[in-house]
Design a protein around this motif. Structure first.
Motif, short mmCIF file in Angstrom:
data_model
loop_
_atom_site.label_atom_id
_atom_site.label_comp_id
_atom_site.label_asym_id
_atom_site.label_seq_id
_atom_site.Cartn_x
_atom_site.Cartn_y
_atom_site.Cartn_z
N TYR A 1 10.20 34.89 75.04
CA TYR A 1 9.54 36.08 76.12
C TYR A 1 9.02 36.80 74.45
CZ TYR A 1 12.27 34.28 79.99
OH TYR A 1 12.69 33.35 80.97
N LYS B 1 10.63 30.14 78.86
CA LYS B 1 11.61 30.81 78.29
C LYS B 1 11.21 31.43 76.63
CE LYS B 1 15.73 27.77 80.47
NZ LYS B 1 17.11 26.98 79.88
N PHE C 1 16.72 34.90 82.00
CA PHE C 1 15.59 36.75 81.53
C PHE C 1 16.65 37.23 82.21
CE2 PHE C 1 12.64 40.21 82.43
CZ PHE C 1 11.95 39.82 81.40
N ARG D 1 15.99 30.49 83.50
CA ARG D 1 15.08 30.92 82.62
C ARG D 1 16.00 31.75 81.02
NH1 ARG D 1 11.76 29.62 86.90
NH2 ARG D 1 11.30 31.60 86.62
#
Length: 518
Positions: free
Chosen positions: A77, A75, A480, A478
């Motif tokens: 990014y 996780k 996203f 996660r």
């Protein structure tokens, strides 16, 4: 108070030593090992194709790929966050060989080096997963989801607004040009019929202004001409250029965001405000099998229907994926999709839009619904519940963007006068009408047969646990939900990393299951 019975394990921070191999400190089932082993199996030629050579030495592409893939499984990014973790996160430090690329190097590698590399990388990973028996290419579960763009949700440009303002501007330009032409001719406006001119482009406005400026040199005291030139240069010309640019950026889309011009405004389901607000986003199409992602593509249109065929073309070209069976929900059930899939010899388990409705008791028991009538092919007529004929009155054609033409036949009954069922059958004063598309009808019948077979039902049920859980894991587990990068190309790289990371996590979970069984 006495503490005689308390004992502690020995604890000292002096003379600490690490094992000769740092990897021994990282548990065998840690994602770092999975990422390391997978990337090491990818041939070096895959990476070298995107390096020219010469200049300062670059960070090793396998090392950079490993830290990015591992970061996405954890996780992480953002480039800055990955750079920070390279100082303290042991598995990440091990994967980097204790090198510390800064966030600029990480972002540059992700945005520039991975431009074409991501497709080759994803393809190689799929090949390895197939070779190792994790993935089969038979079933391909397709679905789409919308991921919010990294763009300001209030900087929108709407095609309709730009067209409307452009139209108003054209009228003003026309009026001004007509007035000046009249003055130049030294005639009164009311005595002349001005023909409506074709819409002026910004280039034509510029030429007309230059023409007037030359006239002004000869007539320096012409105040109306002077004012008109000023109006054209300071107002009409910049506005005309602005609207032309906006419509050019829109292309065939209905909107775009000024902060990420590739993003289109779409309605997101999981909007935290629950008000269905339009946000700049990308429509991501994904195909999976056994919860492994086999292919993905990004689109700028909100609807899923017309994304299916471009998606299949993309995954065939980029990742070599040519499925035997395709399973998808009713959003993909169009005539064009059915016909094209049949041409490609792909068995389609896709519900069409009215599938559920046609299965309801209300429709099945309704004698005035077309599906309960009889079609007489020799005469090309429909026979209604009262035994009357609906004769063909004409046909209509509809052509999609891709050039596929759909033909619909139209029928009408001319014997509705005095029919006891009229009020239940139609409200039209001209009599009952219906329409029918023979090709789509045939495709729907085939789809129904496939869906209602025992095997078809089982596979269609599997769709929810397969592709829908993939989106659940990426977005819920996660976190996203919003891209970090901007622009279609960079966003495609980012989604490729998300998908590759998902596959590695899935492989690790599968290995764990197998070890427990063993």
């Amino acid at each position: 108070m006495k503490h005689d019975h308390i004992s502690f394990k020995e604890y000292t921070m002096d003379n600490l030593s690490l094992p000769s191999n740092i990897a021994d400190l990282i548990p065998r089932d840690n994602m770092a090992h999975v990422v390391h082993e997978m990337v090491e199996r990818i041939p070096m030629e895959t990476f070298l194709a995107y390096y020219k050579g010469g200049g300062a030495s670059a960070y090793h592409p396998k090392m950079m790929t490993k830290i990015l893939l591992y970061a996405y499984t954890q996780k992480m990014y953002h480039g800055r966050e990955i750079a920070r973790q390279l100082e303290v996160h042991l598995p990440l430090m091990w994967l980097s060989g204790f090198q510390k690329p800064d966030f600029r190097s990480i972002n540059r590698f992700r945005s520039e080096r991975m431009k074409d590399l991501i497709d080759d990388l994803f393809r190689e990973m799929i090949t390895l997963l197939v070779a190792d028996g994790y993935v089969k290419m038979e079933d391909y579960f397709v679905d789409g989801t919308k991921i919010e763009a990294n763009a300001n949700r209030y900087t929108f440009v709407w095609r309709k607004s730009a067209e409307k303002y452009q139209e108003k501007l054209q009228a003003n330009v026309d009026r001004l040009i007509a007035q000046i032409e009249v003055i130049v001719e030294e005639e009164k406006a009311e005595d002349i019929d001005i023909d409506p001119s074709p819409a002026f482009t910004s280039e034509e406005i510029r030429k007309k202004t230059e023409e007037w400026e030359k006239r002004l040199e000869a007539e320096p005291d012409n105040q109306p001409l002077k004012k008109a030139i000023k109006k054209m240069k300071e107002d009409y010309l910049p506005r005309s250029e602005k609207y032309e640019h906006q419509l050019h950026v829109c292309g065939d889309r209905n909107s775009y965001s000024k902060t990420d011009v590739d993003a289109t405004f779409m309605r997101l389901k999981e909007d935290h405000m629950r008000n269905g607000q339009l946000k700049p986003a990308y429509n991501v199409q994904v195909g999976s099998s056994g919860q492994f992602i086999l292919g993905y593509s990004l689109h700028q249109r909100p609807g899923d229907t017309r994304c299916l065929l471009p998606h299949l073309e993309t995954v065939r070209e980029k990742y070599g994926v040519e499925p035997e069976r395709l399973i998808a929900d009713a959003a993909y059930g169009s005539e064009e999709n059915y016909v094209k899939l049949e041409e490609k010899h792909i068995s389609a388990l896709i519900k069409y839009h009215t599938y559920e409705k046609e299965n309801t008791r209300k429709v099945k028991k309704n004698p005035h619904h077309q599906q309960n009538w009889t079609y007489v092919e020799e005469e090309d007529v429909w026979i209604c519940a009262n035994g009357k004929k609906l004769v063909r009155t004409g046909t209509s054609k509809q052509t999609t963007e891709s050039g596929y033409t759909s033909v619909t036949r139209h029928y009408q009954c001319h014997e509705c006068e005095g029919c006891p069922f009229r009020s239940a059958c139609t409200t039209s004063k001209y009599g009952r009408t219906t329409q029918w598309n023979p090709i789509y009808h045939e495709q729907k019948q085939k789809a129904r047969e496939r869906l209602e077979s025992e095997e078809g039902q089982a596979r269609y049920r599997q769709r929810q646990t397969d592709i829908e859980s993939v989106f659940g894991q990426i977005k819920q587990n996660r976190g996203f939900r919003r891209f970090v990068l901007r622009g279609l190309q960079k966003v495609s790289i980012e989604w490729g990393l998300v998908c590759a990371a998902h596959n590695l996590l899935k492989k690790a979970a599968r290995d764990k299951q197998l070890s427990l069984v063993a």
